[in-house]
Design a protein around this motif. Structure first.
Motif, PDB file in Angstrom:
ATOM      1  N   LYS A 118      -9.087  -6.285   8.613  1.00 41.92           N
ATOM      2  CA  LYS A 118      -8.925  -4.964   7.977  1.00 41.92           C
ATOM      3  C   LYS A 118      -8.007  -5.084   6.752  1.00 41.92           C
ATOM      4  CE  LYS A 118      -5.900  -1.720   8.841  1.00 41.92           C
ATOM      5  NZ  LYS A 118      -4.952  -0.955   9.584  1.00 41.92           N
ATOM      6  N   TYR A 119      -6.886  -5.821   6.915  1.00 41.83           N
ATOM      7  CA  TYR A 119      -5.963  -5.982   5.778  1.00 41.83           C
ATOM      8  C   TYR A 119      -6.623  -6.763   4.650  1.00 41.83           C
ATOM      9  CZ  TYR A 119      -2.083  -3.928   8.314  1.00 41.83           C
ATOM     10  OH  TYR A 119      -1.267  -3.042   8.962  1.00 41.83           O
ATOM     11  N   LYS A 120      -7.422  -7.763   5.018  1.00 37.41           N
ATOM     12  CA  LYS A 120      -8.100  -8.556   3.978  1.00 37.41           C
ATOM     13  C   LYS A 120      -9.010  -7.654   3.158  1.00 37.41           C
ATOM     14  CE  LYS A 120      -7.972 -13.216   5.760  1.00 37.41           C
ATOM     15  NZ  LYS A 120      -8.630 -14.266   6.517  1.00 37.41           N
ATOM     16  N   GLN A 121      -9.696  -6.762   3.855  1.00 38.01           N
ATOM     17  CA  GLN A 121     -10.603  -5.853   3.137  1.00 38.01           C
ATOM     18  C   GLN A 121      -9.832  -4.902   2.237  1.00 38.01           C
ATOM     19  OE1 GLN A 121     -13.192  -4.047   6.082  1.00 38.01           O
ATOM     20  NE2 GLN A 121     -14.825  -5.195   5.066  1.00 38.01           N
ATOM     21  N   GLN A 122      -8.687  -4.453   2.709  1.00 43.09           N
ATOM     22  CA  GLN A 122      -7.917  -3.482   1.913  1.00 43.09           C
ATOM     23  C   GLN A 122      -7.235  -4.123   0.702  1.00 43.09           C
ATOM     24  OE1 GLN A 122      -5.317  -1.900   4.952  1.00 43.09           O
ATOM     25  NE2 GLN A 122      -6.579  -0.080   5.181  1.00 43.09           N
ATOM     26  N   LEU A 123      -6.810  -5.375   0.860  1.00 48.63           N
ATOM     27  CA  LEU A 123      -5.960  -5.973  -0.182  1.00 48.63           C
ATOM     28  C   LEU A 123      -6.695  -6.918  -1.129  1.00 48.63           C
ATOM     29  CD1 LEU A 123      -2.646  -6.638   1.790  1.00 48.63           C
ATOM     30  CD2 LEU A 123      -3.441  -4.564   0.691  1.00 48.63           C
TER      31      LEU A 123
ATOM     32  N   ILE B  95       3.490  -5.371   7.560  1.00 48.84           N
ATOM     33  CA  ILE B  95       2.163  -5.651   8.137  1.00 48.84           C
ATOM     34  C   ILE B  95       2.336  -6.442   9.436  1.00 48.84           C
ATOM     35  CG2 ILE B  95       0.015  -6.953   7.795  1.00 48.84           C
ATOM     36  CD1 ILE B  95       0.197  -6.298   4.803  1.00 48.84           C
ATOM     37  N   LEU B  96       3.199  -7.451   9.377  1.00 48.44           N
ATOM     38  CA  LEU B  96       3.412  -8.288  10.568  1.00 48.44           C
ATOM     39  C   LEU B  96       4.057  -7.486  11.702  1.00 48.44           C
ATOM     40  CD1 LEU B  96       4.536 -11.555   8.755  1.00 48.44           C
ATOM     41  CD2 LEU B  96       2.441 -11.235  10.103  1.00 48.44           C
ATOM     42  N   LEU B  97       4.952  -6.583  11.334  1.00 49.00           N
ATOM     43  CA  LEU B  97       5.617  -5.759  12.344  1.00 49.00           C
ATOM     44  C   LEU B  97       4.587  -4.882  13.055  1.00 49.00           C
ATOM     45  CD1 LEU B  97       8.389  -5.037  13.474  1.00 49.00           C
ATOM     46  CD2 LEU B  97       8.614  -3.300  11.691  1.00 49.00           C
ATOM     47  N   ARG B  98       3.686  -4.327  12.257  1.00 47.77           N
ATOM     48  CA  ARG B  98       2.630  -3.481  12.840  1.00 47.77           C
ATOM     49  C   ARG B  98       1.801  -4.300  13.829  1.00 47.77           C
ATOM     50  NH1 ARG B  98      -1.892  -0.417  10.529  1.00 47.77           N
ATOM     51  NH2 ARG B  98      -2.898   0.414  12.399  1.00 47.77           N
ATOM     52  N   MET B  99       1.467  -5.537  13.428  1.00 52.79           N
ATOM     53  CA  MET B  99       0.675  -6.390  14.319  1.00 52.79           C
ATOM     54  C   MET B  99       1.470  -6.761  15.556  1.00 52.79           C
ATOM     55  SD  MET B  99      -1.135  -8.885  11.562  1.00 52.79           S
ATOM     56  CE  MET B  99      -2.860  -9.017  11.903  1.00 52.79           C
ATOM     57  N   ALA B 100       2.768  -7.047  15.329  1.00 46.47           N
ATOM     58  CA  ALA B 100       3.611  -7.449  16.469  1.00 46.47           C
ATOM     59  C   ALA B 100       3.756  -6.321  17.479  1.00 46.47           C
ATOM     60  CB  ALA B 100       4.976  -7.885  15.955  1.00 46.47           C
ATOM     61  N   ARG B 101       3.809  -5.088  16.969  1.00 47.83           N
ATOM     62  CA  ARG B 101       4.022  -3.938  17.866  1.00 47.83           C
ATOM     63  C   ARG B 101       2.756  -3.534  18.606  1.00 47.83           C
ATOM     64  NH1 ARG B 101       7.684  -0.463  13.833  1.00 47.83           N
ATOM     65  NH2 ARG B 101       9.719  -1.159  14.550  1.00 47.83           N
TER      66      ARG B 101
ATOM     67  N   GLU C  90       1.076   0.097   4.601  1.00 47.13           N
ATOM     68  CA  GLU C  90       2.422  -0.460   4.505  1.00 47.13           C
ATOM     69  C   GLU C  90       2.964  -0.375   3.079  1.00 47.13           C
ATOM     70  OE1 GLU C  90       0.025  -1.585   6.341  1.00 47.13           O
ATOM     71  OE2 GLU C  90       0.934  -1.471   8.333  1.00 47.13           O
ATOM     72  N   ASP C  91       2.084  -0.365   2.056  1.00 49.92           N
ATOM     73  CA  ASP C  91       2.548  -0.216   0.675  1.00 49.92           C
ATOM     74  C   ASP C  91       3.225   1.143   0.495  1.00 49.92           C
ATOM     75  OD1 ASP C  91       1.634  -2.671  -0.490  1.00 49.92           O
ATOM     76  OD2 ASP C  91      -0.403  -1.909  -0.245  1.00 49.92           O
ATOM     77  N   TRP C  92       2.630   2.163   1.138  1.00 50.07           N
ATOM     78  CA  TRP C  92       3.221   3.505   1.030  1.00 50.07           C
ATOM     79  C   TRP C  92       4.551   3.556   1.774  1.00 50.07           C
ATOM     80  CZ3 TRP C  92       1.304   5.581  -2.922  1.00 50.07           C
ATOM     81  CH2 TRP C  92      -0.047   5.433  -3.250  1.00 50.07           C
ATOM     82  N   GLU C  93       4.636   2.835   2.886  1.00 48.76           N
ATOM     83  CA  GLU C  93       5.915   2.805   3.619  1.00 48.76           C
ATOM     84  C   GLU C  93       6.999   2.147   2.773  1.00 48.76           C
ATOM     85  OE1 GLU C  93       3.894   2.051   8.008  1.00 48.76           O
ATOM     86  OE2 GLU C  93       5.515   0.738   7.342  1.00 48.76           O
ATOM     87  N   VAL C  94       6.623   1.053   2.093  1.00 43.46           N
ATOM     88  CA  VAL C  94       7.596   0.358   1.234  1.00 43.46           C
ATOM     89  C   VAL C  94       8.063   1.322   0.144  1.00 43.46           C
ATOM     90  CG1 VAL C  94       7.853  -1.465  -0.513  1.00 43.46           C
ATOM     91  CG2 VAL C  94       6.780  -1.979   1.681  1.00 43.46           C
ATOM     92  N   ASP C  95       7.107   2.012  -0.460  1.00 41.41           N
ATOM     93  CA  ASP C  95       7.471   2.957  -1.521  1.00 41.41           C
ATOM     94  C   ASP C  95       8.400   4.039  -0.976  1.00 41.41           C
ATOM     95  OD1 ASP C  95       7.431   4.459  -3.950  1.00 41.41           O
ATOM     96  OD2 ASP C  95       5.960   5.789  -3.013  1.00 41.41           O
TER      97      ASP C  95
ATOM     98  N   GLY D  55       7.868  -9.164  -0.064  1.00 43.81           N
ATOM     99  CA  GLY D  55       8.273  -9.688   1.245  1.00 43.81           C
ATOM    100  C   GLY D  55       8.263  -8.558   2.259  1.00 43.81           C
ATOM    101  N   ASP D  56       8.706  -7.374   1.801  1.00 43.31           N
ATOM    102  CA  ASP D  56       8.783  -6.223   2.699  1.00 43.31           C
ATOM    103  C   ASP D  56       7.390  -5.723   3.089  1.00 43.31           C
ATOM    104  OD1 ASP D  56      10.299  -4.479   4.202  1.00 43.31           O
ATOM    105  OD2 ASP D  56      10.324  -2.934   2.637  1.00 43.31           O
ATOM    106  N   VAL D  57       6.427  -5.826   2.161  1.00 44.95           N
ATOM    107  CA  VAL D  57       5.056  -5.417   2.495  1.00 44.95           C
ATOM    108  C   VAL D  57       4.536  -6.334   3.610  1.00 44.95           C
ATOM    109  CG1 VAL D  57       2.683  -5.208   1.663  1.00 44.95           C
ATOM    110  CG2 VAL D  57       4.568  -4.585   0.138  1.00 44.95           C
ATOM    111  N   ALA D  58       4.687  -7.652   3.426  1.00 41.55           N
ATOM    112  CA  ALA D  58       4.218  -8.609   4.441  1.00 41.55           C
ATOM    113  C   ALA D  58       4.934  -8.365   5.775  1.00 41.55           C
ATOM    114  CB  ALA D  58       4.453 -10.031   3.958  1.00 41.55           C
ATOM    115  N   ARG D  59       6.242  -8.124   5.692  1.00 41.52           N
ATOM    116  CA  ARG D  59       7.018  -7.889   6.920  1.00 41.52           C
ATOM    117  C   ARG D  59       6.477  -6.679   7.684  1.00 41.52           C
ATOM    118  NH1 ARG D  59      11.103  -4.472   8.751  1.00 41.52           N
ATOM    119  NH2 ARG D  59      11.125  -3.247   6.825  1.00 41.52           N
TER     120      ARG D  59
END
Ligand code: GLC
Length: 506
Positions: A51-56, A340-346, A308-313, A334-338
Motif C-alpha cells: 500500500k505504501y509503495k503504491q502511495q509513494l 510508517i514503521l510505527l504504524r506497522m509495528a502497532r 504519515e506525511d500529514w502527521e509529520v506536517d 526520517g520521521d516519515v519513515a519512523r
C-alpha cells in the motif's frame, strides 16, 4: 613471492572472501524476499508495504501533472508577487546582475545561518582566476531556545560568535571593518544586494520580531551591541550561495540546490523574463540574474503522499506550509519513515517485531520518538541494502529481529528516500524545461548541490542521478553534471560579497 607479497596476497584473499560473503548475503536477502513475497503475498506486513509503495511511488501521470504544475508556478512567480502563504514557489529575485565569473578577489568573512549549525568562514579569493587561496572555519550548533527565542537573541548569538572568530583570525583588531557576506537561508524579499525583508521562517525557526524586518540591519545592530562593526556587503540565500560558489569555478553551473535540513533551488534566469523585477534602465534584459525559487513551498494534490506525511506536517511549528520540503528534506524524512514503521509495528495483525506467538506487538524504542529515528538512521539503513538483522536491531533498540522485519524496515527507508530523490529530480527537470535547456541543450550544464543529506548520503546521490537520467533520457542526462560543493553557501557568500566590494571600488 616475497614475504611482503605473501602478506598482501593473504590480505587480498581475506578481503575477497569477505567481499564474496557480503555479496552472497545480499543475494540471499533478495532471494529470500522474493520467496517470501511469493509465499506470503497476503502477509499483513507485505500488504501494508505494498500500500505504501503504491502511495509513494510516482506514476507517469503524476510525473506529467507535477512537471506542468511546477513550470506553471515558476512562470506565475516570475510575473507577479506571490502571497507568502507557504504553499507556492515564491520565485524571489536576488538583485544579482553580475553572475560570478571567477574573477572575484578579496578577504571576506562569510556567515551562514539557516540550518542546524551556524557557520563562519574566512575566505581569501586569489587574484588568480577561480582560486581560493585560504580558508578557515568555525561551526556551532544553534541551540533550540535560540531558534525559537527572540530575534535579538538570535542576532546576538550570530554577532558575538562571528566577532570572536574574526578576532581570533586577525590575532588582534585591524582598523578596517571586516567585509562580510551574509547567507541567511530563508525566504527574503531582496531590496538591494545587501538589504532585504524576511518573508517567513521555516525549518523550526520562529524568532520573534524578524519577519518583516531586514536581517542585515538586525545583524548590524547586534554587531553594535557586541562592540564592533562589520560591513555586510551581500545578503543571500544558501541556494544562491551554492550556485555562485560553483559558478566561480565552472561557468556551466546554472542551478544550485540545497538538500539538508530544508530544500530549495536557485537558477540562472534571463533578466527580461523576471517581469516583476525592474533591474533598472541601464540593464540589458538579455543579461542574467539568479532567482531563488523557494521550491520547498511548492504544493500539489498530485504529490505522492501517505497519511504519515500529514502527521509529520501536523507535528511541525509551521503546520500546513512548505509541504514539498516536508516530503524531501533531512529535517522530516526520517520521521516519515519512523511513523510508517510505527504504524506497522502497532498493527496487531503484522507483529513485525517480537514474537509471533505473543499477541502484544513489540514497539521498538527508537520508533517512539522523532529523535529515535533521525534521517541519519534512515540513510544508514539505505546505504547498507544487505544490513544484517543484528545491526538493524541495534539501530531500532530491540534485542533481536527477524530477517523479514529487517527487510521491511529497509524497504520503507528506501521508499521514502527514493521519493525524495525523484521529486528533487522532477523539480530540477521542470526548471530546465522552463529555461529551455531541455528543448535546446546548447552545451553541458552543471548543477551544484550542497546540504548534509546530499553530502553524507551516497546512495541518495545515486538515486537523484538515476532519476534525472530517467526523466530526461540517458543522452540528455549525460550532458548534466551533478556536483557536490562542500561549504557552498559560505564560499558563495564570500564570492558575492567580493563582487559587491569590487563594484563599490570601481
Ligand atoms: C528553506 C528556506 C529556504 C532555504 C532552504 C534550504 O526551504 O525557506 O530559503 O534555501 O530551506 O536551506
Amino acid at each position: 613471492m616475497t614475504l611482503k607479497g605473501s602478506i598482501n596476497a593473504s590480505k587480498f584473499i581475506a578481503f575477497a572472501t569477505a567481499l564474496t560473503a557480503g555479496a552472497c548475503y545480499v543475494i540471499f536477502r533478495f532471494k529470500d524476499r522474493r520467496n517470501r513475497e511469493r509465499r506470503g503475498a497476503t502477509s499483513p506486513a507485505t500488504k501494508l508495504l505494498y500500500k505504501y509503495k503504491q502511495q509513494l511511488t510516482l506514476t507517469p501521470s503524476q510525473i506529467t501533472k507535477l512537471d506542468s504544475e511546477l513550470q506553471g508556478q515558476i512562470r506565475a512567480g516570475l510575473k507577479a508577487e506571490i502571497t507568502t502563504n507557504g504553499l507556492h514557489m515564491l520565485m524571489l529575485p536576488t538583485c544579482v546582475s553580475q553572475i560570478p565569473n571567477g574573477e572575484e578577489t578579496g578577504d571576506i568573512y562569510a556567515i551562514d545561518v539557516g540550518g542546524t549549525n551556524f557557520r563562519v568562514k574566512y575566505v581569501r579569493l586569489s587574484a588568480e582566476k577561480s582560486k581560493i587561496e585560504s580558508e578557515e572555519n568555525f561551526e556551532a550548533p544553534i541551540p533550540k531556545d535560540v531558534m525559537t527565542g527572540t530575534g535579538s537573541a538570535l542576532f546576538d548569538f550570530i554577532a558575538t560568535r562571528t566577532l570572536n572568530f574574526i578576532m581570533a583570525h586577525e590575532g588582534g583588531q585591524s582598523l578596517e571593518p571586516p567585509l562580510v557576506g551574509f547567507c541567511f537561508s530563508f525566504a527574503i524579499k531582496q531590496l538591494s544586494f545587501n538589504r532585504g525583508i524576511l518573508l517567513d521562517w521555516t525549518k523550526g525557526f520562529t524568532c520573534s520580531d524578524v519577519i518583516g524586518h531586514d536581517p542585515v540591519q538586525l545583524l548590524h545592530e547586534a554587531f553594535e551591541r557586541a562592540g564592533r562593526q562589520c560591513r555586510v556587503m551581500a545578503l543571500l540565500n544558501d541556494t544562491v550561495g551554492v550556485l555562485s560558489a560553483h559558478r566561480y569555478l565552472d561557468q556551466n553551473t546554472c542551478v544550485g540546490i540545497i538538500i539538508g535540513t530544508g530544500t530549495n533551488a536557485a537558477y540562472v534566469e534571463k533578466i527580461g523574463s523576471v517581469k516583476k523585477w525592474s533591474a533598472g534602465p541601464d540593464v540589458d534584459p538579455n543579461a542574467h540574474t539568479i532567482i531563488n525559487t523557494e521550491w520547498g513551498a511548492f504544493d500539489s494534490s498530485s504529490l505522492p503522499r501517505c497519511e504519515e506525511d500529514w502527521e509529520v506536517d501536523a507535528a511541525t511549528i509551521h503546520k500546513g506550509k512548505y509541504l514539498f520540503e516536508k516530503l524531501l528534506s533531512g529535517m522530516y524524512i526520517g520521521d516519515v519513515a519512523r511513523r510508517i514503521l510505527l504504524r506497522m509495528a502497532r498493527d496487531p495483525s503484522c507483529i513485525l517485531f517480537g514474537s509471533k506467538a505473543s499477541s502484544d506487538p513489540l514497539i521498538p524504542v527508537a520508533l517512539t520518538t522523532k529523535e529515535g529515528f533521525p534521517t541519519s538512521a534512515l540513510a544508514k539503513v539505505v546505504e547498507d541494502p544487505g544490513m544484517r538483522p543484528e545491526t538493524m536491531a541495534r539501530i531500532l533498540g530491540v534485542a533481536t529481529m527477524s530477517v523479514e522485519a529487517c527487510d521491511v524496515v529497509s524497504q520503507v527507508c528506501h521508499l521514502v528516500a527514493e521519493r525524495s530523490a525523484q521529486l528533487i529530480a522532477l523539480a530540477l527537470c521542470a526548471i530546465l524545461r522552463h529555461t529551455g535547456w531541455v528543448q535546446n541543450p546548447e552545451g553541458p550544464l552543471t548543477v551544484a548541490f550542497d546540504g548534509g543529506m546530499y553530502e553524507q548520503f551516497a546512495a541518495y546521490r545515486t538515486m537523484i542521478r538515476k532519476a534525472v537520467d530517467e526523466f530526461l533520457g540517458a543522452s540528455l542526462g549525460a550532458k548534466i553534471t551533478l556536483e557536490l560543493v562542500h561549504d557552498g553557501s559560505c564560499v558563495g557568500a564570500a564570492v558575492l560579497a567580493a563582487a559587491a566590494t569590487l563594484e563599490h571600488q570601481n
